[in-house]
Scaffold this motif. Structure first.
Motif, PDB file in Angstrom:
ATOM      1  N   ALA A 262       0.838  -1.185   0.000  1.00 14.61           N
ATOM      2  CA  ALA A 262       0.000   0.000   0.000  1.00 14.61           C
ATOM      3  C   ALA A 262       0.880   1.244   0.000  1.00 14.61           C
ATOM      4  O   ALA A 262       2.098   1.179   0.164  1.00 14.61           O
ATOM      5  N   ALA A 263       0.246   2.388  -0.166  1.00 13.68           N
ATOM      6  CA  ALA A 263       0.990   3.640  -0.215  1.00 13.68           C
ATOM      7  C   ALA A 263       1.401   4.084   1.182  1.00 13.68           C
ATOM      8  O   ALA A 263       0.677   3.853   2.155  1.00 13.68           O
ATOM      9  N   PRO A 264       2.552   4.753   1.296  1.00 15.66           N
ATOM     10  CA  PRO A 264       2.869   5.428   2.559  1.00 15.66           C
ATOM     11  C   PRO A 264       1.798   6.476   2.857  1.00 15.66           C
ATOM     12  O   PRO A 264       1.170   7.019   1.939  1.00 15.66           O
ATOM     13  N   GLY A 265       1.595   6.745   4.134  1.00 18.90           N
ATOM     14  CA  GLY A 265       0.479   7.602   4.515  1.00 18.90           C
ATOM     15  C   GLY A 265       0.851   9.031   4.848  1.00 18.90           C
ATOM     16  O   GLY A 265       1.852   9.279   5.509  1.00 18.90           O
ATOM     17  N   ASP A 266       0.070   9.975   4.363  1.00 15.36           N
ATOM     18  CA  ASP A 266      -0.007  11.366   4.802  1.00 15.36           C
ATOM     19  C   ASP A 266       1.346  12.013   5.088  1.00 15.36           C
ATOM     20  O   ASP A 266       1.675  12.321   6.241  1.00 15.36           O
ATOM     21  N   PRO A 267       2.163  12.269   4.078  1.00 11.29           N
ATOM     22  CA  PRO A 267       3.415  12.984   4.333  1.00 11.29           C
ATOM     23  C   PRO A 267       3.169  14.422   4.787  1.00 11.29           C
ATOM     24  O   PRO A 267       2.184  15.049   4.385  1.00 11.29           O
ATOM     25  N   VAL A 268       4.076  14.916   5.609  1.00 17.15           N
ATOM     26  CA  VAL A 268       3.986  16.273   6.154  1.00 17.15           C
ATOM     27  C   VAL A 268       5.340  16.954   5.964  1.00 17.15           C
ATOM     28  O   VAL A 268       6.389  16.331   6.171  1.00 17.15           O
ATOM     29  N   ALA A 269       5.333  18.212   5.567  1.00 19.51           N
ATOM     30  CA  ALA A 269       6.551  18.999   5.425  1.00 19.51           C
ATOM     31  C   ALA A 269       6.736  19.874   6.658  1.00 19.51           C
ATOM     32  O   ALA A 269       5.830  20.605   7.054  1.00 19.51           O
ATOM     33  N   THR A 270       7.898  19.792   7.286  1.00 22.47           N
ATOM     34  CA  THR A 270       8.239  20.629   8.430  1.00 22.47           C
ATOM     35  C   THR A 270       9.607  21.259   8.200  1.00 22.47           C
ATOM     36  O   THR A 270      10.345  20.867   7.289  1.00 22.47           O
ATOM     37  N   ASP A 271       9.933  22.227   9.040  1.00 25.37           N
ATOM     38  CA  ASP A 271      11.227  22.912   8.955  1.00 25.37           C
ATOM     39  C   ASP A 271      11.492  23.395   7.529  1.00 25.37           C
ATOM     40  O   ASP A 271      12.602  23.243   6.985  1.00 25.37           O
ATOM     41  N   VAL A 272      10.473  23.984   6.914  1.00 26.51           N
ATOM     42  CA  VAL A 272      10.629  24.489   5.551  1.00 26.51           C
ATOM     43  C   VAL A 272      11.429  25.789   5.594  1.00 26.51           C
ATOM     44  O   VAL A 272      11.081  26.732   6.311  1.00 26.51           O
TER      45      VAL A 272
ATOM     46  N   PRO B 216      -0.340  10.238  -0.699  1.00 26.59           N
ATOM     47  CA  PRO B 216      -0.968  11.529  -0.988  1.00 26.59           C
ATOM     48  C   PRO B 216       0.114  12.589  -1.174  1.00 26.59           C
ATOM     49  O   PRO B 216       1.215  12.468  -0.637  1.00 26.59           O
ATOM     50  N   PRO B 217      -0.166  13.629  -1.949  1.00 25.31           N
ATOM     51  CA  PRO B 217       0.859  14.635  -2.179  1.00 25.31           C
ATOM     52  C   PRO B 217       1.076  15.506  -0.945  1.00 25.31           C
ATOM     53  O   PRO B 217       0.162  15.716  -0.145  1.00 25.31           O
ATOM     54  N   VAL B 218       2.283  16.010  -0.785  1.00 26.53           N
ATOM     55  CA  VAL B 218       2.568  17.032   0.208  1.00 26.53           C
ATOM     56  C   VAL B 218       3.047  18.252  -0.562  1.00 26.53           C
ATOM     57  O   VAL B 218       3.926  18.163  -1.422  1.00 26.53           O
ATOM     58  N   ARG B 219       2.439  19.384  -0.279  1.00 28.28           N
ATOM     59  CA  ARG B 219       2.737  20.615  -1.005  1.00 28.28           C
ATOM     60  C   ARG B 219       3.281  21.655  -0.037  1.00 28.28           C
ATOM     61  O   ARG B 219       2.774  21.813   1.073  1.00 28.28           O
ATOM     62  N   PHE B 220       4.286  22.396  -0.467  1.00 32.28           N
ATOM     63  CA  PHE B 220       4.823  23.482   0.350  1.00 32.28           C
ATOM     64  C   PHE B 220       5.528  24.478  -0.553  1.00 32.28           C
ATOM     65  O   PHE B 220       5.850  24.179  -1.714  1.00 32.28           O
ATOM     66  N   ILE B 221       5.752  25.679  -0.028  1.00 38.27           N
ATOM     67  CA  ILE B 221       6.469  26.730  -0.749  1.00 38.27           C
ATOM     68  C   ILE B 221       7.685  27.107   0.081  1.00 38.27           C
ATOM     69  O   ILE B 221       7.559  27.452   1.263  1.00 38.27           O
ATOM     70  N   THR B 222       8.855  27.009  -0.515  1.00 32.13           N
ATOM     71  CA  THR B 222      10.061  27.415   0.198  1.00 32.13           C
ATOM     72  C   THR B 222      10.031  28.923   0.445  1.00 32.13           C
ATOM     73  O   THR B 222       9.460  29.687  -0.341  1.00 32.13           O
ATOM     74  N   GLY B 223      10.656  29.339   1.542  1.00 31.89           N
ATOM     75  CA  GLY B 223      10.683  30.744   1.892  1.00 31.89           C
ATOM     76  C   GLY B 223      11.816  31.480   1.197  1.00 31.89           C
ATOM     77  O   GLY B 223      12.454  30.981   0.272  1.00 31.89           O
ATOM     78  N   THR B 224      12.067  32.684   1.652  1.00 32.83           N
ATOM     79  CA  THR B 224      13.212  33.442   1.176  1.00 32.83           C
ATOM     80  C   THR B 224      14.250  33.478   2.288  1.00 32.83           C
ATOM     81  O   THR B 224      13.938  33.188   3.450  1.00 32.83           O
ATOM     82  N   PRO B 225      15.498  33.791   1.969  1.00 33.25           N
ATOM     83  CA  PRO B 225      16.542  33.733   2.997  1.00 33.25           C
ATOM     84  C   PRO B 225      16.243  34.629   4.191  1.00 33.25           C
ATOM     85  O   PRO B 225      15.679  35.723   4.047  1.00 33.25           O
TER      86      PRO B 225
END
Length: 711
Positions: free
Chosen positions: A507-517, A587-596
């Motif tokens: 089965a698919a891995p579950g619910d990825p989460v992005a942290t420390d972006v 499921p996809p995990v979506r995030f936007i990288t910040g600026t420096p």
């Protein structure tokens, strides 16, 4: 209330508004008739045009289809809403989410008495218990509009108690009001709202009281908050006394109390069927901006807020073939981009202005899925009661592609008149939906597959042709070549090759989460695959229909490095077994990288004002480095192609290539002193034909700047 007389010119008339109050009286006089489907000749396919290339990438998961995905609105002015024919037809179409009591009626509806404030027509047999009987007969679930406009938190809490404690219906989803931004606060006044304060802040604070009262009865329910859709009225409008627009004001207040947000999607003033079908291409950017606003304003709970599209409909000749093509496209587009339900407006809406489509089909101005069987004063009659309009078959085709539990995957096409959607099915197969929006020409479609290998069997093909009265089934073509008739929806059902490299072992891995972006990295964590013989996990970036392998991990986390600042990323995680076979994508995990956090330059981007077709942006540029700058070039990229710089600019020379914008100095502003000693402010008037998200990053002479936003 007469919407046409009370709504200001050039402001929107809601599809789910009070118009049905007038039609309901005639609907009440309609005599029920047996279900009949008059045959209408479909369009004959002409010679196929040059080939269209479609790529399906099974590594790029877009999410699991929930049991709430395919929905429809039910309205208490419809005396047939709880008939056996309704339950049968909607059930056969795969509808499993039923919204009640009907658009703007929700802000006047009193569930105890089955009445609407102001004397709105309510048909017999449409009370809440009768509605829930239909819901249960369909094995569906309900999404209810709690009366905000003329009700109270106590009335709503009483409804929860009756529904879930007294009757045990288990209603999970509760919207607090309908289109409350249409309560007169911004000028247009179609939504009932008896509150003295009609501001977005008042709505948000009152929603908190509703949520507290309702969850005190049943803490398991989900509360929905009304938002505006970016690019649609009144998004971006700031009324007198408000500190921001509707979404900016509502989200910080309700973020800790709501469980999902509500938007309505209709094509914006389409001038033709082609225009209305084209506009669905704007929806991904609009929903992405909704998610961005949630992340920005809703606080720590924001990432848990779902998105519900509780009304949608093609607003141009919806009773003809474009209604089917629109539904086949818009439902999957919304689900692929984060919505957990899409609910059609509505099951029966009643006869309106009669027009003739270019292909000769009659549009009755109805917009329902099923005919109301009415006639107008000119003797023109709709088809017999309960005859499905093409829009119905557009929804029915959805379940031919994906059922609840299936995984939506990326499909792309190089022809703007052909849409493609795909799903991995629970039986191991793969389904591809192709929508040909060209009314005159067939398309020869060449299909290519990444991460999945089709078997050699001739595929089963479901087709809904132009103005047809049924969906046909045949075994024809191949997995790699199909001819799609004009103005049609075609779904291929494919079986896997025995050596298929994906989805056969786990089965698919579950619910990825992005942290420390950060500006150049993020940590991705996910739930492990239960059982199986997983040896490692691979993390892929979605890049169009291509997949970029970013790395692998033997644990359930991975830190992605060397990302671009101010860039949107969508990632999937796949498990790998001992034979090297890949699992279904997570499921996809979506995030936007910040600026420096630190840089030698700083930019502030300020949207001073916005309206339906444009906005005003000011840009402040500061040199924060140790050396002065003589001559500078500022560069940024609009997130969507619905934004552009108009001819009106100041304090800078602007040039634009696609979405990329270059700004150079005008006059004496070319010099920037060192150490934050000088700031240059420039700006422009922007044009927009849809959402207008802010650029995610800016570079000054090639250096990525620290960026802040104000509005």
């Amino acid at each position: 209330m007469d919407v046409e007389s009370e709504t200001p010119v050039n402001l929107p008339i809601p599809r789910g508004g009070v118009r049905p109050r007038r039609l309901a009286a005639s609907m009440a006089l309609t005599v029920a008739a047996a279900l009949t489907c008059g045959a209408t000749a479909g369009t004959t396919a002409r010679a196929a045009t040059p080939a269209v290339n479609v790529t399906v990438n099974a590594r790029e998961g877009l999410g699991t289809v929930p049991d709430t995905a395919y929905g429809a609105n039910q309205a208490v002015w419809d005396g047939q809403m709880n008939s056996p024919a309704t339950a049968k037809l909607l059930g056969q179409a795969g509808v499993r989410m039923m919204r009640y009591p009907g658009g703007s009626y929700g802000d006047g509806y009193h569930w105890q008495t089955n009445t609407v404030s102001g004397g709105g027509y309510v048909a017999p047999g449409t009370d809440f218990d009768s509605f829930m009987g239909t819901v249960k007969a369909m094995d569906a679930q309900a999404i209810l509009i709690a009366n905000y406009g003329t009700g109270t938190p106590q009335e709503a809490a009483g409804w929860v108690r009756y529904a879930n404690v007294t009757k045990g219906y288990g209603v999970k989803y509760w919207e607090i009001g309908n289109e409350l931004y249409g309560n007169g606060h911004y000028g247009a006044d179609w939504e009932l709202d008896d509150h003295a304060d009609k501001s977005p802040a008042a709505y948000a604070h009152n929603l908190v009281e509703y949520a507290k009262a309702m969850k005190a009865v049943d803490p398991t329910i989900k509360i929905g908050a009304v938002l505006t859709l970016p690019g649609g009225w009144p998004d971006g409008s700031v009324a007198s006394g408000d500190g921001g627009d509707w979404n900016q004001t509502v989200l910080p207040i309700v973020g800790s109390y709501a469980d999902f947000v509500i938007v309505h999607y209709y094509p914006n003033g389409p001038t033709s069927a082609a225009d209305s079908l084209r506009q669905t291409q704007l929806l991904p950017a609009q929903l992405a901006q909704v998610r961005q606003e949630i992340d920005q304003y809703a606080g720590p709970n924001g990432r848990h807020l779902g998105i519900a599209v509780t009304e949608t409909e093609n607003t141009y000749q919806a009773d003809t073939q474009p209604g089917a093509l629109y539904n086949a496209d818009v439902y999957f587009t919304a689900l692929e981009n984060g919505a957990f339900t899409v609910d059609y407006w509505d099951t029966r809406n009643g006869m309106g202005n009669v027009t003739t489509a270019p292909d000769g089909a009659t549009d009755y101005g109805d917009g329902g899925l099923l005919s109301s069987g009415q006639c107008n004063g000119d003797g023109v009659c709709e088809p017999p009661l309960n005859t499905p309009f093409p829009a119905y078959y557009g929804i029915q085709m959805l379940s031919r592609v994906a059922r609840p539990g299936d995984t939506l995957i990326r499909a792309g096409t190089d022809d703007p008149l052909v849409s493609a959607h795909a799903a991995r099915n629970a039986d191991g197969g793969l389904s591809v939906e192709l929508v040909n929006k060209d009314p005159d020409h067939a398309r020869t479609v060449d299909l290519d597959y990444a991460g999945w290998t089709p078997g050699g069997d001739t595929p089963t093909v479901y087709t809904y042709g132009a103005e047809a009265t049924s969906i046909t089934t045949a075994r024809e073509g191949t997995a790699t070549t199909q001819v799609i008739p004009p103005y049609s929806i075609v779904t291929l059902k494919l079986t896997p090759s025995p050596d298929n490299p994906i989805g056969t072992t786990s089965a698919a891995p579950g619910d990825p989460v992005a942290t420390d972006v950060t500006a150049d990295g993020a940590t991705i964590s996910w739930q492990p695959v239960a059982g199986g013989d997983v040896t490692r996990y691979e993390v892929y970036r979605q890049f169009g229909t291509d997949s970029e392998l970013l790395g692998e991990s033997t644990s359930t986390s991975f830190t992605v490095r060397n990302l671009r600042p101010g860039t949107s990323y969508t990632l999937n995680v796949l498990a790998v077994d001992q034979k090297g076979h890949l699992s279904m994508p997570s499921p996809p995990v979506r995030f936007i990288t910040g600026t420096p956090g630190t840089s030698t330059c700083a930019v502030t981007y300020d949207v001073a004002t916005s309206w339906g077709s444009g906005f005003v942006a000011n840009i402040s540029i500061t040199n924060t480095g140790p050396d002065p700058i003589t001559g500078w070039t500022l560069a940024f990229t609009f997130p969507t192609d619905t934004e552009s710089v108009s001819g009106s600019t100041w304090n800078g020379d602007y040039s634009q290539d696609g979405r990329h914008v270059i700004v150079t100095p005008a006059g004496s502003d070319a010099y920037l002193a060192a150490g934050a000693g000088n700031t240059v402010t420039t700006g422009f008037v922007g044009d927009q034909s849809g959402p207008d998200p802010s650029p995610a990053s800016f570079t000054l002479n090639g250096t990525v700047c620290t960026t802040t936003y104000s509005s």
